[in-house]
Design an enzyme around this catalytic site. Structure first.
Site, PDB file in Angstrom:
ATOM      1  CB  SER A  45      -0.895   0.033   1.242  1.00 34.96           C
ATOM      2  OG  SER A  45      -1.623  -1.148   1.356  1.00 34.96           O
TER       3      SER A  45
HETATM    4  N1  SAH Z   1      -0.360  -5.406   3.867  1.00 38.55           N
HETATM    5  C1  SAH Z   1       0.555  -5.711   2.772  1.00 38.55           C
HETATM    6  C2  SAH Z   1      -0.052  -5.528   1.400  1.00 38.55           C
HETATM    7  C3  SAH Z   1      -1.210  -6.419   1.170  1.00 38.55           C
HETATM    8  S1  SAH Z   1      -1.513  -6.838  -0.519  1.00 38.55           S
HETATM    9  C4  SAH Z   1       1.862  -4.960   2.912  1.00 38.55           C
HETATM   10  O1  SAH Z   1       2.026  -4.201   3.883  1.00 38.55           O
HETATM   11  O2  SAH Z   1       2.735  -5.150   2.062  1.00 38.55           O
HETATM   12  C5  SAH Z   1      -2.809  -7.980  -0.210  1.00 38.55           C
HETATM   13  C6  SAH Z   1      -2.338  -9.315   0.253  1.00 38.55           C
HETATM   14  O3  SAH Z   1      -3.481 -10.059   0.616  1.00 38.55           O
HETATM   15  C7  SAH Z   1      -1.604 -10.104  -0.822  1.00 38.55           C
HETATM   16  O4  SAH Z   1      -0.333 -10.462  -0.398  1.00 38.55           O
HETATM   17  C8  SAH Z   1      -2.513 -11.320  -1.020  1.00 38.55           C
HETATM   18  O5  SAH Z   1      -1.802 -12.522  -1.285  1.00 38.55           O
HETATM   19  C9  SAH Z   1      -3.229 -11.397   0.310  1.00 38.55           C
HETATM   20  N2  SAH Z   1      -4.480 -12.145   0.272  1.00 38.55           N
HETATM   21  C10 SAH Z   1      -5.466 -12.140  -0.651  1.00 38.55           C
HETATM   22  N3  SAH Z   1      -6.449 -12.993  -0.311  1.00 38.55           N
HETATM   23  C11 SAH Z   1      -6.089 -13.545   0.879  1.00 38.55           C
HETATM   24  C12 SAH Z   1      -6.676 -14.512   1.749  1.00 38.55           C
HETATM   25  N4  SAH Z   1      -7.852 -15.091   1.483  1.00 38.55           N
HETATM   26  N5  SAH Z   1      -6.009 -14.837   2.876  1.00 38.55           N
HETATM   27  C13 SAH Z   1      -4.810 -14.292   3.163  1.00 38.55           C
HETATM   28  N6  SAH Z   1      -4.197 -13.381   2.387  1.00 38.55           N
HETATM   29  C14 SAH Z   1      -4.826 -13.014   1.253  1.00 38.55           C
END
Ligand code: SAH
Length: 217
Positions: free
Chosen positions: A64
């Site tokens: 983000s």
């Molecule tokens: N908070 C992160 C960015 C998140 S991007 C940071 O600081 O870098 C969103 C993330 O959610 C991705 O890595 C994706 O793999 C994860 N994601 C998507 N669906 C998910 C699920 N059902 N359970 C766990 N993680 C998930």
């Protein structure tokens, strides 16, 4: 980074920029100053580590924009006694910020490789109160529940019921809610004995909250 001084100067300027864009919570700003975002970005994008932009990470995911990290972290109102769950570890950056504010952080992702890389970064930083686990975060982290605070960092049309179930009676949950293919709004949910109330914050764009674990990476 060979030049630590430059990196720290960059981070101080980064925090001044976040303040100009409206960040107010001193503890959140302190955490943003303490965590080297450069460690969490792809080496090829190092020059953008302290720009206020979202950046691509491995597995086709995105970390983000720092001002969105601030907005979500401020909205979560974390204190030093809280146990926090983050759904969507990604790079681990948001979890590292939360680890500076909370007693204990659990972060989950559906990609094994992202979880492994995030764990390695937490180790480099000496963050011992954050655990990254491979899990489908739509089911939360039942073995570690309940949580005082939950942050979802992937877009969903609806917050999964299990997450509200794993939130303590006076807990707060922040998530990007809306169409994962277009724009979502950050929503802050507050649980109380009379039910769950919600407040709508900024419009944002997150990668989708998907079902199940990744089969490959
Ligand atoms: N908070 C992160 C960015 C998140 S991007 C940071 O600081 O870098 C969103 C993330 O959610 C991705 O890595 C994706 O793999 C994860 N994601 C998507 N669906 C998910 C699920 N059902 N359970 C766990 N993680 C998930």
């Amino acid at each position: 980074m060979s030049d630590t001084k430059t990196e720290e100067t960059e981070r101080a300027a980064f925090v001044r920029g976040l303040r100009r864009r409206g960040a107010k919570d001193e503890l959140v700003l302190r955490a943003m100053e303490l965590v080297p975002r450069a460690l969490f970005v792809d080496p090829g994008l190092r020059q953008h580590a302290y720009d206020d932009v979202a950046l691509p990470i491995a597995c086709g995911q995105t970390m983000s924009q720092p001002s969105v990290v601030v907005e979500m972290t401020e909205a979560l109102a974390v204190t030093a006694t809280h146990r926090v769950l983050e759904v969507g570890t990604g790079s681990g950056y948001q979890a590292a910020i939360l680890a500076h504010l909370a007693a204990d952080v659990v972060t989950v992702d559906r990609y094994r490789s992202l979880v492994a890389d995030a764990q390695a970064r937490f180790q480099v930083l000496g963050l011992r109160n954050v655990a990254a686990l491979v899990a489908d975060g739509r089911g939360g982290a039942p073995a570690r529940a309940p949580f005082d605070r939950i942050m979802v960092t992937a877009a969903t049309p609806e917050v999964p019921r299990a997450l509200f179930d794993q939130l303590k009676p006076d807990g707060i949950l922040v998530a990007p809610v809306g169409d994962p293919a277009s724009v979502q709004h950050l929503i802050r949910y507050a649980k109380s004995p009379s039910g769950i109330s919600s407040t709508t914050l900024s419009a944002v764009r997150f990668v989708p909250l998907l079902e199940g674990l990744s089969a490959t990476l």
